[in-house]
Design a protein around this motif. Structure first.
Motif, mmCIF file in Angstrom:
data_model
loop_
_atom_site.group_PDB
_atom_site.id
_atom_site.type_symbol
_atom_site.label_atom_id
_atom_site.label_comp_id
_atom_site.label_asym_id
_atom_site.label_seq_id
_atom_site.Cartn_x
_atom_site.Cartn_y
_atom_site.Cartn_z
ATOM 1 N N ARG A 1 0.857 -1.180 0.000
ATOM 2 C CA ARG A 1 0.000 0.000 0.000
ATOM 3 C C ARG A 1 0.894 1.232 0.000
ATOM 4 O O ARG A 1 2.049 1.187 0.435
ATOM 5 C CB ARG A 1 -0.944 -0.010 1.196
ATOM 6 C CG ARG A 1 -0.274 -0.108 2.541
ATOM 7 C CD ARG A 1 -1.308 -0.234 3.655
ATOM 8 N NE ARG A 1 -0.650 -0.219 4.938
ATOM 9 C CZ ARG A 1 -0.200 -1.292 5.561
ATOM 10 N NH1 ARG A 1 -0.363 -2.478 5.028
ATOM 11 N NH2 ARG A 1 0.397 -1.180 6.723
ATOM 12 N N SER A 2 0.356 2.333 -0.485
ATOM 13 C CA SER A 2 1.181 3.530 -0.591
ATOM 14 C C SER A 2 1.072 4.375 0.669
ATOM 15 O O SER A 2 0.010 4.458 1.293
ATOM 16 C CB SER A 2 0.764 4.345 -1.809
ATOM 17 O OG SER A 2 -0.562 4.797 -1.644
ATOM 18 N N GLY B 1 4.161 8.896 -0.537
ATOM 19 C CA GLY B 1 3.811 8.173 -1.750
ATOM 20 C C GLY B 1 4.624 6.912 -1.972
ATOM 21 O O GLY B 1 4.485 6.261 -2.999
ATOM 22 N N TRP B 2 5.499 6.566 -1.033
ATOM 23 C CA TRP B 2 6.279 5.348 -1.156
ATOM 24 C C TRP B 2 5.394 4.151 -0.871
ATOM 25 O O TRP B 2 4.388 4.241 -0.189
ATOM 26 C CB TRP B 2 7.448 5.349 -0.178
ATOM 27 C CG TRP B 2 8.427 6.446 -0.413
ATOM 28 C CD1 TRP B 2 8.618 7.154 -1.565
ATOM 29 C CD2 TRP B 2 9.358 6.959 0.530
ATOM 30 N NE1 TRP B 2 9.600 8.070 -1.405
ATOM 31 C CE2 TRP B 2 10.086 7.985 -0.108
ATOM 32 C CE3 TRP B 2 9.651 6.667 1.843
ATOM 33 C CZ2 TRP B 2 11.087 8.697 0.505
ATOM 34 C CZ3 TRP B 2 10.651 7.386 2.458
ATOM 35 C CH2 TRP B 2 11.362 8.381 1.802
ATOM 36 N N THR B 3 5.781 2.994 -1.392
ATOM 37 C CA THR B 3 5.028 1.784 -1.084
ATOM 38 C C THR B 3 5.572 1.176 0.193
ATOM 39 O O THR B 3 6.769 1.215 0.462
ATOM 40 C CB THR B 3 5.132 0.759 -2.220
ATOM 41 O OG1 THR B 3 6.500 0.453 -2.454
ATOM 42 C CG2 THR B 3 4.492 1.277 -3.484
#
Length: 101
Positions: free
Chosen positions: A34-35, A40-42
């Motif tokens: 999930r981000s 905004g990283w996973t």
């Protein structure tokens, strides 16, 4: 926990088959990524997805998985289709496409 034993494909920047990578044992992801809303990283909570073990032969990887009770899926590499070409074929008399400049 299911693992894949495979030999990775060669890099697109390589033309030869000499320095190919060893066989890898890689675990399938147990949870979806999930981000992160801020950066905004996973992110994931699955730490086994980060583990990649390399072995010199396929038999070593299978032996390791069986010794540690890891369920695995063996993926054999596809045979390489070789297209043998020579520079002289560009000027052959029976060439399919006529030579133009």
């Amino acid at each position: 926990m299911l693992a894949r034993i495979f030999r990775p494909a060669k890099n697109a920047m390589q033309s030869g088959q000499g320095m190919r990578a060893d066989w890898l044992l890689e675990f399938e992801p147990a949870s979806a990524r999930r981000s992160d809303p801020l950066m905004g990283w996973t992110q994931t909570t699955d730490t086994e997805g980060q583990v990649r073990l390399s072995f010199e032969t396929k038999e070593d990887a299978v032996r390791y998985a069986e010794a540690h009770g890891i369920a695995f899926q063996l993926v054999d590499p596809k045979p390489v289709k070789r297209i043998i070409k020579a520079y002289a074929d560009n000027f052959a008399f029976g060439r399919k496409v006529p030579w133009t400049h």
